[in-house]
Motif scaffolding. Structure first.
Motif, PDB file in Angstrom:
ATOM      1  N   ILE A 169     -30.281  45.240 -15.983  1.00  0.00           N
ATOM      2  CA  ILE A 169     -30.405  43.925 -16.615  1.00  0.00           C
ATOM      3  C   ILE A 169     -29.537  42.903 -15.889  1.00  0.00           C
ATOM      4  CG2 ILE A 169     -29.894  42.612 -18.728  1.00  0.00           C
ATOM      5  CD1 ILE A 169     -30.766  45.168 -20.278  1.00  0.00           C
ATOM      6  N   ALA A 170     -28.318  43.290 -15.526  1.00  0.00           N
ATOM      7  CA  ALA A 170     -27.435  42.382 -14.775  1.00  0.00           C
ATOM      8  C   ALA A 170     -28.079  42.003 -13.447  1.00  0.00           C
ATOM      9  CB  ALA A 170     -26.073  43.030 -14.543  1.00  0.00           C
ATOM     10  N   GLY A 171     -28.689  42.968 -12.773  1.00  0.00           N
ATOM     11  CA  GLY A 171     -29.362  42.679 -11.510  1.00  0.00           C
ATOM     12  C   GLY A 171     -30.527  41.717 -11.693  1.00  0.00           C
ATOM     13  N   ILE A 172     -31.295  41.917 -12.761  1.00  0.00           N
ATOM     14  CA  ILE A 172     -32.431  41.026 -13.030  1.00  0.00           C
ATOM     15  C   ILE A 172     -31.941  39.616 -13.347  1.00  0.00           C
ATOM     16  CG2 ILE A 172     -34.300  40.545 -14.668  1.00  0.00           C
ATOM     17  CD1 ILE A 172     -34.680  43.640 -14.823  1.00  0.00           C
ATOM     18  N   ILE A 173     -30.898  39.520 -14.165  1.00  0.00           N
ATOM     19  CA  ILE A 173     -30.336  38.203 -14.494  1.00  0.00           C
ATOM     20  C   ILE A 173     -29.820  37.519 -13.234  1.00  0.00           C
ATOM     21  CG2 ILE A 173     -28.444  37.026 -15.688  1.00  0.00           C
ATOM     22  CD1 ILE A 173     -28.832  39.099 -17.966  1.00  0.00           C
ATOM     23  N   MET A 174     -29.143  38.271 -12.377  1.00  0.00           N
ATOM     24  CA  MET A 174     -28.653  37.690 -11.128  1.00  0.00           C
ATOM     25  C   MET A 174     -29.812  37.182 -10.272  1.00  0.00           C
ATOM     26  SD  MET A 174     -25.482  37.508 -10.796  1.00  0.00           S
ATOM     27  CE  MET A 174     -24.273  37.837 -12.019  1.00  0.00           C
ATOM     28  N   ALA A 175     -30.905  37.943 -10.221  1.00  0.00           N
ATOM     29  CA  ALA A 175     -32.059  37.523  -9.434  1.00  0.00           C
ATOM     30  C   ALA A 175     -32.686  36.256 -10.015  1.00  0.00           C
ATOM     31  CB  ALA A 175     -33.089  38.644  -9.367  1.00  0.00           C
ATOM     32  N   LEU A 176     -32.721  36.159 -11.338  1.00  0.00           N
ATOM     33  CA  LEU A 176     -33.327  34.994 -11.977  1.00  0.00           C
ATOM     34  C   LEU A 176     -32.509  33.726 -11.766  1.00  0.00           C
ATOM     35  CD1 LEU A 176     -34.586  36.558 -15.322  1.00  0.00           C
ATOM     36  CD2 LEU A 176     -35.949  35.866 -13.340  1.00  0.00           C
ATOM     37  N   THR A 177     -31.205  33.866 -11.615  1.00  0.00           N
ATOM     38  CA  THR A 177     -30.368  32.681 -11.442  1.00  0.00           C
ATOM     39  C   THR A 177     -30.456  32.125 -10.025  1.00  0.00           C
ATOM     40  OG1 THR A 177     -28.409  33.925 -10.767  1.00  0.00           O
ATOM     41  CG2 THR A 177     -28.690  33.505 -13.142  1.00  0.00           C
ATOM     42  N   ILE A 178     -31.029  32.841  -9.133  1.00  0.00           N
ATOM     43  CA  ILE A 178     -31.176  32.518  -7.720  1.00  0.00           C
ATOM     44  C   ILE A 178     -29.814  32.484  -7.025  1.00  0.00           C
ATOM     45  CG2 ILE A 178     -31.996  30.855  -6.005  1.00  0.00           C
ATOM     46  CD1 ILE A 178     -34.292  30.249  -7.902  1.00  0.00           C
ATOM     47  N   ILE A 179     -28.810  31.883  -7.626  1.00  0.00           N
ATOM     48  CA  ILE A 179     -27.468  31.892  -7.051  1.00  0.00           C
ATOM     49  C   ILE A 179     -26.950  33.326  -6.972  1.00  0.00           C
ATOM     50  CG2 ILE A 179     -25.060  31.197  -7.459  1.00  0.00           C
ATOM     51  CD1 ILE A 179     -26.194  28.642  -8.734  1.00  0.00           C
ATOM     52  N   GLY A 180     -27.368  34.161  -7.916  1.00  0.00           N
ATOM     53  CA  GLY A 180     -26.915  35.541  -7.966  1.00  0.00           C
ATOM     54  C   GLY A 180     -27.691  36.504  -7.088  1.00  0.00           C
ATOM     55  N   ALA A 200     -26.196  45.428  -7.631  1.00  0.00           N
ATOM     56  CA  ALA A 200     -26.305  45.798  -9.047  1.00  0.00           C
ATOM     57  C   ALA A 200     -27.295  46.944  -9.217  1.00  0.00           C
ATOM     58  CB  ALA A 200     -26.727  44.593  -9.885  1.00  0.00           C
ATOM     59  N   PHE A 201     -28.392  46.911  -8.477  1.00  0.00           N
ATOM     60  CA  PHE A 201     -29.371  47.995  -8.576  1.00  0.00           C
ATOM     61  C   PHE A 201     -28.833  49.294  -7.976  1.00  0.00           C
ATOM     62  CE2 PHE A 201     -32.835  44.564  -8.701  1.00  0.00           C
ATOM     63  CZ  PHE A 201     -32.830  44.548 -10.083  1.00  0.00           C
ATOM     64  N   ARG A 202     -28.081  49.210  -6.881  1.00  0.00           N
ATOM     65  CA  ARG A 202     -27.465  50.423  -6.308  1.00  0.00           C
ATOM     66  C   ARG A 202     -26.454  51.025  -7.275  1.00  0.00           C
ATOM     67  NH1 ARG A 202     -27.698  47.437  -1.523  1.00  0.00           N
ATOM     68  NH2 ARG A 202     -25.583  46.695  -1.800  1.00  0.00           N
ATOM     69  N   VAL A 220     -16.859  36.701 -13.219  1.00  0.00           N
ATOM     70  CA  VAL A 220     -17.140  35.673 -14.222  1.00  0.00           C
ATOM     71  C   VAL A 220     -18.563  35.802 -14.769  1.00  0.00           C
ATOM     72  CG1 VAL A 220     -17.414  33.170 -14.539  1.00  0.00           C
ATOM     73  CG2 VAL A 220     -15.449  34.064 -13.284  1.00  0.00           C
ATOM     74  N   LEU A 221     -19.526  36.070 -13.884  1.00  0.00           N
ATOM     75  CA  LEU A 221     -20.925  36.066 -14.298  1.00  0.00           C
ATOM     76  C   LEU A 221     -21.376  37.345 -14.991  1.00  0.00           C
ATOM     77  CD1 LEU A 221     -22.485  34.363 -11.152  1.00  0.00           C
ATOM     78  CD2 LEU A 221     -22.009  33.319 -13.373  1.00  0.00           C
ATOM     79  N   ALA A 222     -20.938  38.506 -14.513  1.00  0.00           N
ATOM     80  CA  ALA A 222     -21.470  39.753 -15.069  1.00  0.00           C
ATOM     81  C   ALA A 222     -20.446  40.873 -15.180  1.00  0.00           C
ATOM     82  CB  ALA A 222     -22.650  40.237 -14.225  1.00  0.00           C
ATOM     83  N   GLY A 223     -19.431  40.847 -14.357  1.00  0.00           N
ATOM     84  CA  GLY A 223     -18.508  41.974 -14.290  1.00  0.00           C
ATOM     85  C   GLY A 223     -17.753  42.254 -15.568  1.00  0.00           C
ATOM     86  N   TRP A 224     -17.310  41.213 -16.246  1.00  0.00           N
ATOM     87  CA  TRP A 224     -16.478  41.446 -17.434  1.00  0.00           C
ATOM     88  C   TRP A 224     -17.254  42.135 -18.534  1.00  0.00           C
ATOM     89  CZ3 TRP A 224     -17.573  39.480 -22.198  1.00  0.00           C
ATOM     90  CH2 TRP A 224     -18.501  38.456 -22.253  1.00  0.00           C
TER      91      TRP A 224
END
Length: 136
Positions: free
Chosen positions: A26-37, A44-46, A86-90
């Protein structure tokens, strides 16, 4: 992967380890959707795959494993890790810590708790790390 690692991985999946792997996806998908991520998406997928089968592998610094620095182990890697934190790690790390605390209540769950704590650290600062077999 030896028999003990295989059994631990099967137990890990059967007893809920799959949920944290799904959280990484889910974090990987969210990162992909933000384009910046997008730069963090493949990592994230690995790590999702590593989270699904953590026994028999380990995360090590890429510079230590390769014997040389690269783009992700220098200043850009530091900046990338701060942004990831900040975006996903915490929240990924928090999920691993909570799950580790729940597993640590039982003696049988201690190997799973330890694996979740290692993954919590990786969730906070993943850039510049590589997943290798445990015997490498």
């Amino acid at each position: 992967m030896n028999l003990l690692q295989l059994l631990l991985n099967v137990a890990w999946i059967a007893l809920g380890g799959i949920w944290m792997s799904v959280a990484w996806v889910i974090a990987g998908i969210i990162m992909a959707l933000t384009i910046i991520g997008l730069p963090w998406t493949p990592a994230a997928f690995r790590i999702a795959a590593y989270t699904l089968l953590p026994f028999g592998s380990r995360a090590v610094p890429r510079a230590e494993f390769a014997g040389r620095e690269d783009l992700g182990t220098g200043p850009l890697g530091l900046l990338g890790n701060i942004l990831w934190l900040v975006l996903a790690g915490w929240w990924l790390s928090l999920g691993h810590v909570i799950t580790a605390a729940l597993w640590a209540i039982t003696i049988i769950g201690l190997p799973f708790a330890w694996a979740h704590l290692k993954l919590a650290g990786l969730a906070l600062w993943p850039i510049g790390k590589i997943i290798v077999p445990a015997n490498a």
